[in-house]
Design a protein around this motif. Structure first.
Motif, PDB file in Angstrom:
ATOM      1  N   UNK A   4      14.620  11.030   8.582  1.00  0.00           N
ATOM      2  CA  UNK A   4      15.337   9.890   8.009  1.00  0.00           C
ATOM      3  C   UNK A   4      14.392   8.713   7.786  1.00  0.00           C
ATOM      4  N   UNK A   5      13.572   8.392   8.771  1.00  0.00           N
ATOM      5  CA  UNK A   5      12.635   7.270   8.651  1.00  0.00           C
ATOM      6  C   UNK A   5      11.569   7.550   7.592  1.00  0.00           C
ATOM      7  N   UNK A   6      11.127   8.812   7.521  1.00  0.00           N
ATOM      8  CA  UNK A   6      10.153   9.176   6.483  1.00  0.00           C
ATOM      9  C   UNK A   6      10.769   9.038   5.096  1.00  0.00           C
ATOM     10  N   UNK A   7      12.030   9.434   4.973  1.00  0.00           N
ATOM     11  CA  UNK A   7      12.731   9.311   3.689  1.00  0.00           C
ATOM     12  C   UNK A   7      12.864   7.846   3.272  1.00  0.00           C
ATOM     13  N   UNK A   8      13.124   6.964   4.261  1.00  0.00           N
ATOM     14  CA  UNK A   8      13.231   5.529   3.969  1.00  0.00           C
ATOM     15  C   UNK A   8      11.898   4.991   3.469  1.00  0.00           C
ATOM     16  N   UNK A   9      10.838   5.360   4.166  1.00  0.00           N
ATOM     17  CA  UNK A   9       9.507   4.894   3.759  1.00  0.00           C
ATOM     18  C   UNK A   9       9.177   5.358   2.338  1.00  0.00           C
ATOM     19  N   UNK A  10       9.512   6.614   2.040  1.00  0.00           N
ATOM     20  CA  UNK A  10       9.237   7.167   0.714  1.00  0.00           C
ATOM     21  C   UNK A  10      10.098   6.480  -0.347  1.00  0.00           C
ATOM     22  N   UNK A  11      11.391   6.280  -0.050  1.00  0.00           N
ATOM     23  CA  UNK A  11      12.301   5.636  -1.015  1.00  0.00           C
ATOM     24  C   UNK A  11      11.851   4.211  -1.310  1.00  0.00           C
ATOM     25  N   UNK A  12      11.404   3.481  -0.296  1.00  0.00           N
ATOM     26  CA  UNK A  12      10.933   2.114  -0.508  1.00  0.00           C
ATOM     27  C   UNK A  12       9.652   2.077  -1.333  1.00  0.00           C
ATOM     28  N   UNK A  13       8.782   3.040  -1.102  1.00  0.00           N
ATOM     29  CA  UNK A  13       7.555   3.132  -1.897  1.00  0.00           C
ATOM     30  C   UNK A  13       7.891   3.407  -3.356  1.00  0.00           C
ATOM     31  N   UNK A  14       8.810   4.334  -3.582  1.00  0.00           N
ATOM     32  CA  UNK A  14       9.219   4.659  -4.951  1.00  0.00           C
ATOM     33  C   UNK A  14       9.904   3.470  -5.614  1.00  0.00           C
ATOM     34  N   UNK A  15      10.748   2.748  -4.849  1.00  0.00           N
ATOM     35  CA  UNK A  15      11.471   1.604  -5.421  1.00  0.00           C
ATOM     36  C   UNK A  15      10.500   0.499  -5.826  1.00  0.00           C
ATOM     37  N   UNK A  16       9.513   0.217  -4.981  1.00  0.00           N
ATOM     38  CA  UNK A  16       8.521  -0.809  -5.314  1.00  0.00           C
ATOM     39  C   UNK A  16       7.757  -0.417  -6.576  1.00  0.00           C
ATOM     40  N   UNK A  17       7.347   0.851  -6.656  1.00  0.00           N
ATOM     41  CA  UNK A  17       6.594   1.315  -7.831  1.00  0.00           C
ATOM     42  C   UNK A  17       7.438   1.214  -9.092  1.00  0.00           C
TER      43      UNK A  17
END
Length: 641
Positions: A4-17
């Motif tokens: 779950x935490x890894x998914x959050x980190x990935x989603x935030x990275x994608x959202x910023x990009x």
């Protein structure tokens, strides 16, 4: 929990990009799927929701912390994103959750573009800003001033934020990428990226060339007193803004049917759509928000046209002119109900521009019946398993050495079987000799069986040629042979086109036939270079082809009954036509009539255009024709001519 935490980190990275850097690291479908996993975990574990979850925050980083050369503008009211639904069950659940079973909804297409906020004061456009993080956006006012569909002045003197989507029409997107291809520049992966990237150009003078369009869909701060969203948007559009023809008010029970209607119109729309927006029409009920979404509206998403997969192999196909085309094989991926395994890679310059490697994660786009294309490479996902794509040194068909022309590789062996096969297929095709019943699969079978080895062998086929071949009954054989005999009566322009001369297509072949008649084989380079629209490459190609293939041409003249194209009426002499939109017949039907009557066909509208033949869902060509006062005609008016 770790996942779950890894998914959050990935989603935030994608959202910023996506929102800030405007260099997406994932497709919309991937991001949506990741968000589903995060929401599912949080639903089952409400006491473990992370503070940096994208379900709570639009972005992990505020835009005012970013220094990218643009001035920052704070929106007067927040620009929210929308909650997504993906199927009928989710739609029904959303309606039930919001107690909206008996409500009326305003619906419209969800354009796949870039959000823009326009602030007007005293009737003048003061600031145009991108959505950014929802609270702070980039000041792109100078660029917005160059967009024709954004009024610089409106007939309303109170302060108002007008919000909408910047889009680029599909035909303009293709033109833009054609220009970038000619200039050896990296291509835009999709119209949304083209629209978003154009808004952020540092040189505002380049904006007009992009032909961007602005479609309003809402308002921020305002002093309007309307009771429904429809009344509000009718007023906004009366100020001079564009309106799509699929905007209406419907009951909750009609939403699914209207969604399906719009989905069926998706391919015929001028711009890309990625869904359907629904919102309560009664503005008194449009007051509640979560930290991220309005509770009164949602985006009902379409199946994606874009997916991410892996490039696992590259093969090389030989065309009829000997050009070697790289074709990518990808891990099979379903795009809008079709399993895609192969994509066009254009040419080797495009592979170089993309910095494409084997085993790369890549973005694949498929729209309607268009051949799937590889548009983006996600280099950030490389894991050291990638390998370079090497240019072949020898023809994959005949094994002869290839001629390297930079972007193009060519097999120059006249006896190359792959070239011969594709030449024969083209020779018999609809725009050439039009031999009905002798399609690609049958020609390939006859070629592989040794029944056809050249263009001339087509006319030596008889009943014995099909002996012992499966699937050929007497009637089918008879129909094919009759079609071959019938095809011997051929117009000169079709005959010239059938020869597959490099750089010479249907329109150029007609010009040759109209100007030179049967003397075309005796004309020189100086004669050809004088033809309207002919450049050095075209003139040289025709002369060289005649020189090498004169014996073949003369033999075909003996076999065929080549007729001079009839254009004695010349009703369209010195008249230029541009065709746009969806017509009731194939475009070639109208092109042939124009050419046969001495007219010219152009791909773009200019002051020299006589008529714009316009079908449904016309794009920027219609707008340009109106600006230049070009005569616009429909099919009935064309037939009357």
């Amino acid at each position: 929990m770790n996942e779950y935490l890894k998914n959050i980190e990935l989603a935030n990275t994608w959202a910023k990009a996506y929102y800030l850097d405007e260099t997406p690291l994932a497709s919309d479908a991937e991001y949506d799927e990741l968000m589903k996993k995060i929401k599912e975990f949080e639903k089952n574990n409400p006491d473990k929701i992370a503070k940096n979850s994208p379900t709570l925050n639009v972005l992990p980083l505020k835009l005012d912390k970013i220094n990218d050369g643009f001035n920052k503008v704070k929106h007067l009211s927040k620009m929210y994103s929308m909650e997504d639904v993906f199927d009928e069950n989710e739609l029904k659940a959303w309606i039930k959750k919001n107690n909206a079973e008996d409500e009326e909804f305003f619906i419209e297409p969800k354009f796949d573009g870039a959000s823009l906020n326009l602030l007007y004061e005293n009737g003048k456009l003061i600031v145009a800003a991108t959505r950014g993080d929802g609270e702070i956006g980039d000041d792109v006012t100078l660029n917005a001033m160059q967009i024709a569909s954004i009024p610089k002045n409106i007939n309303y003197d109170k302060k108002i934020e007008i919000r909408g989507e910047i889009v680029i029409y599909k035909e303009d997107f293709l033109k833009l990428n054609e220009i970038k291809l000619q200039n050896n520049e990296s291509l835009f992966s999709n119209p949304r990226n083209a629209a978003s990237g154009s808004l952020r150009l540092k040189d505002s003078s380049l904006i007009k060339e992009r032909n961007l369009q602005f479609y309003p869909h809402g308002i921020g701060v305002n002093e309007l007193s309307f009771k429904t969203h429809k009344e509000c948007m009718d007023f906004i559009r009366s100020l001079g803004f564009l309106k799509d023809d699929f905007c209406k008010v419907v009951k909750a029970s009609e939403l699914q049917a209207e969604y399906l209607k719009l989905q069926n119109l998706r391919d015929s729309k001028k711009m890309m759509l990625d869904g359907f927006v629904l919102r309560l029409n009664d503005l008194s009920k449009c007051t509640e928000f979560t930290s991220k979404f309005p509770k009164f509206m949602a985006a009902y998403k379409f199946s994606p046209y874009e997916q991410i997969t892996k490039l696992i192999n590259v093969s090389f196909q030989v065309g009829r002119t000997g050009v070697i085309t790289p074709v990518g094989e990808v891990q099979s991926v379903n795009i809008d109900g079709v399993n895609v395994r192969f994509v066009t890679l254009h040419n080797f310059d495009e592979i170089k521009r993309l910095d494409l490697m084997l085993n790369d994660s890549v973005s694949i786009i498929r729209s309607g019946d268009v051949i799937p294309k590889l548009t983006s490479v996600y280099k950030q996902r490389r894991d050291n398993t990638q390998k370079p794509i090497l240019k072949p040194q020898h023809c994959p068909s005949c094994n002869e050495s290839l001629h390297d022309e930079g972007a193009l590789l060519k097999c120059v062996n006249l006896n190359c079987k792959a070239k011969l096969l594709n030449q024969i297929i083209y020779f018999t095709s609809k725009k050439c000799l039009n031999i009905d019943g002798l399609g690609e699969s049958i020609i390939t079978l006859l070629f592989n069986e040794g029944k056809i080895k050249s263009l001339l062998d087509i006319f030596s086929l008889d009943e014995n040629s099909f002996f012992a071949l499966a699937g050929f009954a007497d009637k089918k054989i008879s129909n094919i042979l009759n079609s071959i005999n019938k095809a011997k009566d051929v117009k000169l322009s079709s005959f010239i086109n059938s020869l597959g001369i490099e750089h010479i297509g249907e329109v150029a072949a007609y010009k040759i036939a109209s100007e030179f008649k049967n003397e075309w084989i005796n004309k020189s380079y100086d004669d050809y270079i004088k033809l309207d629209g002919f450049g050095e490459a075209m003139a040289s190609s025709v002369v060289e082809f005649i020189k090498i293939n004169i014996e073949l041409i003369n033999t075909l003249y003996e076999i065929l009954n080549v007729k001079i194209d009839e254009n004695s009426s010349l009703k369209f002499s010195n008249q230029s036509f541009v065709i746009t939109g969806t017509l009731s017949k194939e475009r070639t039907f109208y092109e042939n009539i124009i050419l046969e009557n001495g007219g010219k066909i152009s791909s773009s509208v200019s002051k020299k255009t006589t008529y714009l033949l316009c079908g449904q869902n016309a794009g920027s060509k219609l707008d340009k024709a109106k600006q230049l006062n070009i005569k616009i005609i429909n099919e009935s008016e064309f037939e009357a001519l």
